[in-house]
Design an enzyme around this catalytic site. Sequence first.
Site, PDB file in Angstrom:
ATOM      1  CG  ASP A  96      -0.262  -0.038   2.533  1.00 20.52           C
ATOM      2  OD1 ASP A  96       0.942   0.252   2.578  1.00 20.52           O
ATOM      3  OD2 ASP A  96      -0.918  -0.333   3.542  1.00 20.52           O
ATOM      4  CG  HIS A  98      -9.547 -22.410  11.155  1.00 18.33           C
ATOM      5  ND1 HIS A  98     -10.106 -23.496  10.526  1.00 18.33           N
ATOM      6  CD2 HIS A  98     -10.556 -21.502  11.320  1.00 18.33           C
ATOM      7  CE1 HIS A  98     -11.396 -23.278  10.326  1.00 18.33           C
ATOM      8  NE2 HIS A  98     -11.688 -22.073  10.805  1.00 18.33           N
ATOM      9  CB  CYS A 112      -6.166 -25.474   8.556  1.00 15.69           C
ATOM     10  SG  CYS A 112      -7.048 -25.437  10.137  1.00 15.69           S
ATOM     11  CB  CYS A 170      -9.645 -28.345  11.203  1.00 19.61           C
ATOM     12  SG  CYS A 170     -10.353 -26.709  11.462  1.00 19.61           S
ATOM     13  CB  CYS A 224     -11.232 -26.829   7.988  1.00 16.46           C
ATOM     14  SG  CYS A 224      -9.807 -25.750   7.754  1.00 16.46           S
ATOM     15  CG  ASP A 283      -5.998  -5.452   1.902  1.00 21.63           C
ATOM     16  OD1 ASP A 283      -5.638  -5.122   3.050  1.00 21.63           O
ATOM     17  OD2 ASP A 283      -6.554  -4.666   1.120  1.00 21.63           O
TER      18      ASP A 283
END
Length: 376
Positions: free
Chosen positions: A93, A336, A307, A310, A305, A267
């Site tokens: 940015d 996660h 990840c 999980c 999920c 974002d």
Amino acid sequence: MTTRFAFEKLAQDGKARLGRITTPRGDIRTPAFMPVGTAATVKAMMPESVAQTGADILLGNTYHLMLRPTAERIDRLGGLHTFMNWSKPILTDSGGFQVMSLAGLRKLTEDGVRFKSHIDGSEHMLSPERSMEIQRLLGSDIVMCFDECPALPADRARIEESMRLSMRWAARSREAFGDRPGYALFGIQQGGLEEDLRGESAAALREIGFEGYAIGGLAVGEGQEAMFGCLDFAPDQLPEDKPRYLMGVGKPDDIVGAVKRGVDMMDCVLPSRSGRTGQAFTRHGVVNIKNARHADDPRPLDENCTCPACRNYSRAYLHHVFRSQEMISGMLLTWHNLQYFQDIMAGMRDAIGNGAFAAWEADFHAGRAEGDIPPL
């Protein structure tokens, strides 16, 4: 390997667009969610782990990096990609938003903004030219114009004046950016919630000419209904053949609503910030892992999920490490949340490609409306 920056629209379903941004550092599949690596790190995550969630691009903050460790130091150490060990594209940015929201005493003039660092009180000047110089030293692939973003609500005269200043700064940013093959400069549309001011801003940006266009000045306190009202027209005012980036958004349903209205990139710090405060986003809504109901629960956070939080840990464990203020808590919940956000993007890309976005969106909202699984 490509040496240029390009955008290709691959499919469209309603206003939702499936596309691909090509850069010398790799492709970005759109719609894309960019995790925020404020100070050259996505908090609580290793860069390799961020890549594993499916992220094609990260965001870095000019304001934070110019103050510490400084852009000049990062440049001497090989640029931001080398410095933070991230080989894929990076968007930075311009620093404008943080100057307005974080810096101490600041003085806004036509030249730029003179401000005091929130870290040590040292004085700095940020102008379109200096912002372009800092982003060049960082070596980011996508550079943002320097702009001013007034907080909403603001009166029309203030929004109009600010937007026109930002357009003059956009022209200076383009001039200072120069000719850099393979790198992209994005213009930022301003104008609050006013359709005519947004249109004037878009026309000014088109005339200057950019590789991509951002919608700035939203998600600054106006509420979702007002934001969606603006997104019903703002993306349509921008070029069809260039990527459209909605800055600083947002919650999962904000993201889906934005893509539905023609946005390609977003974002937000939300997945990582929420992870550190014990909040997990799931397809059944938000779970507060600190709640006592999870203390004896052997089930995963979200059984669908992939990840590590999980796959390998129970709700009871995640509750325990959060309550004990263990570092692994923020690491697992951030992973996660980032995985969930990237799964949403992948789901939308598939749905747009198959002409099934409306059905996907209905399923998404229905799942979240169900709420969390019942306590044991």
